[in-house]
Design a protein around this motif. Sequence first.
Motif, PDB file in Angstrom:
ATOM      1  N   ARG A 100       0.848  -1.190   0.000  1.00  0.00           N
ATOM      2  CA  ARG A 100       0.000   0.000   0.000  1.00  0.00           C
ATOM      3  C   ARG A 100       0.883   1.239   0.000  1.00  0.00           C
ATOM      4  N   GLY A 101       0.503   2.251  -0.779  1.00  0.00           N
ATOM      5  CA  GLY A 101       1.280   3.470  -0.848  1.00  0.00           C
ATOM      6  C   GLY A 101       1.487   4.159   0.485  1.00  0.00           C
ATOM      7  N   PRO A 102       0.428   4.302   1.302  1.00  0.00           N
ATOM      8  CA  PRO A 102       0.584   5.032   2.558  1.00  0.00           C
ATOM      9  C   PRO A 102       1.528   4.390   3.570  1.00  0.00           C
ATOM     10  N   ILE A 103       1.989   3.162   3.326  1.00  0.00           N
ATOM     11  CA  ILE A 103       2.956   2.552   4.236  1.00  0.00           C
ATOM     12  C   ILE A 103       4.290   3.291   4.177  1.00  0.00           C
ATOM     13  N   VAL A 104       4.556   3.965   3.060  1.00  0.00           N
ATOM     14  CA  VAL A 104       5.840   4.637   2.838  1.00  0.00           C
ATOM     15  C   VAL A 104       5.697   6.142   3.052  1.00  0.00           C
ATOM     16  N   ASP A 105       6.640   6.712   3.788  1.00  0.00           N
ATOM     17  CA  ASP A 105       6.779   8.164   3.901  1.00  0.00           C
ATOM     18  C   ASP A 105       7.541   8.626   2.664  1.00  0.00           C
ATOM     19  N   ASP A 106       6.849   9.264   1.725  1.00  0.00           N
ATOM     20  CA  ASP A 106       7.456   9.619   0.448  1.00  0.00           C
ATOM     21  C   ASP A 106       8.666  10.533   0.607  1.00  0.00           C
ATOM     22  N   ALA A 151      14.396  11.237  -0.056  1.00  0.00           N
ATOM     23  CA  ALA A 151      15.668  11.712   0.503  1.00  0.00           C
ATOM     24  C   ALA A 151      16.693  10.583   0.554  1.00  0.00           C
ATOM     25  N   ALA A 152      16.253   9.378   0.933  1.00  0.00           N
ATOM     26  CA  ALA A 152      17.175   8.242   1.017  1.00  0.00           C
ATOM     27  C   ALA A 152      17.659   7.820  -0.368  1.00  0.00           C
ATOM     28  N   HIS A 201      21.647   6.211   0.276  1.00  0.00           N
ATOM     29  CA  HIS A 201      21.509   5.236   1.355  1.00  0.00           C
ATOM     30  C   HIS A 201      20.595   4.092   0.917  1.00  0.00           C
ATOM     31  N   VAL A 202      19.515   4.410   0.220  1.00  0.00           N
ATOM     32  CA  VAL A 202      18.723   3.408  -0.504  1.00  0.00           C
ATOM     33  C   VAL A 202      19.185   3.450  -1.952  1.00  0.00           C
ATOM     34  N   ARG A 203      19.715   2.328  -2.409  1.00  0.00           N
ATOM     35  CA  ARG A 203      20.309   2.287  -3.758  1.00  0.00           C
ATOM     36  C   ARG A 203      19.266   2.510  -4.845  1.00  0.00           C
TER      37      ARG A 203
END
Length: 309
Positions: free
Chosen positions: A235-241, A246-247, A252-254
């Motif tokens: 689900r989209g809302p699980i992630v803080d966009d 930024a990552a 930090h996130v490849r």
Amino acid sequence: MLLITREILPEVLARAQAEHEVRALNMVGPFDAAKLLAACDGVDAILCNTADKFTAGIINALPPSVKVIATYSVGTEHLDLAAAAARGIKIANTPGVLDRATAEMSLLLLLMAARRAGEGERLLRAGKWRGIAPTFLLGHDVAGKTLGIYGMGRIGQVLARFARGLDMTIHYHNRTRLPPGLEQGAIYHERAETFLPALDFLSINAPGNPSTTGWLNAARLAQLKPGAIVINTGRGPIVDDEALIAALKSGHVRAAGLDVYNNEPDIHPGYYALENAVLIPHLGSATIETRTAMGHLALDGIKAALSPP
């Protein structure tokens, strides 16, 4: 009378027409609540999908004839369930039939992100490819890497089976631990603090609810191994966009592979400029076979809801 909000597959439509008098709105794009309400006279069932936002106001404005709302989805976040219950309107959804298709999409995104396939296709289509070289668009192997699955339900378990075929090690984080027969050797983490640092890949396959909203925030992204890859078909809302963007910018996130988003289809514009983001327009269950099965399951739910007790 069955009111269908969007175009559906011919086989499903043929069954609907055999079982009901059908009124088809064939909406395209944003949900038109006024159009829906204007077409509800005499309707006892509605077949919608996740693009159709049935707020409490809309549900309360439905005529008394409406007995059931069926959704072409597993998720019901687009439906105000409390308002429907208060009106005595039953809800039908389509769990179980899209597990494999959605897991396939998770695997597709994992491989695309790892091997930089989105970047390669954009380069080729732009006419900028000048041939290969030893350092051209180097990605990463997935064999021997660790895949973490957040949400080891039916879809997560299918994904784990696929990933084992690629010689990946499976870790998972759930509210509860699975029985050994379902774990199939996967390593359980009760806490995200031990789960995230172990991962080369994180796949989000959890359901959407208040407890998962914003789960992948800046603090949890920081706990990931540097260079980890994030996949989301949950689900989209699980992630803080903002935090994920930024990552991705910092490295930090490849890379990330995303099929679901906050505020679909108006997703965060920050993703568009990121070469290390693979962006798919919510195609997780979009196969002919799966969408046909979903349609039949939705019609089964309508039939059950309208049958005498």
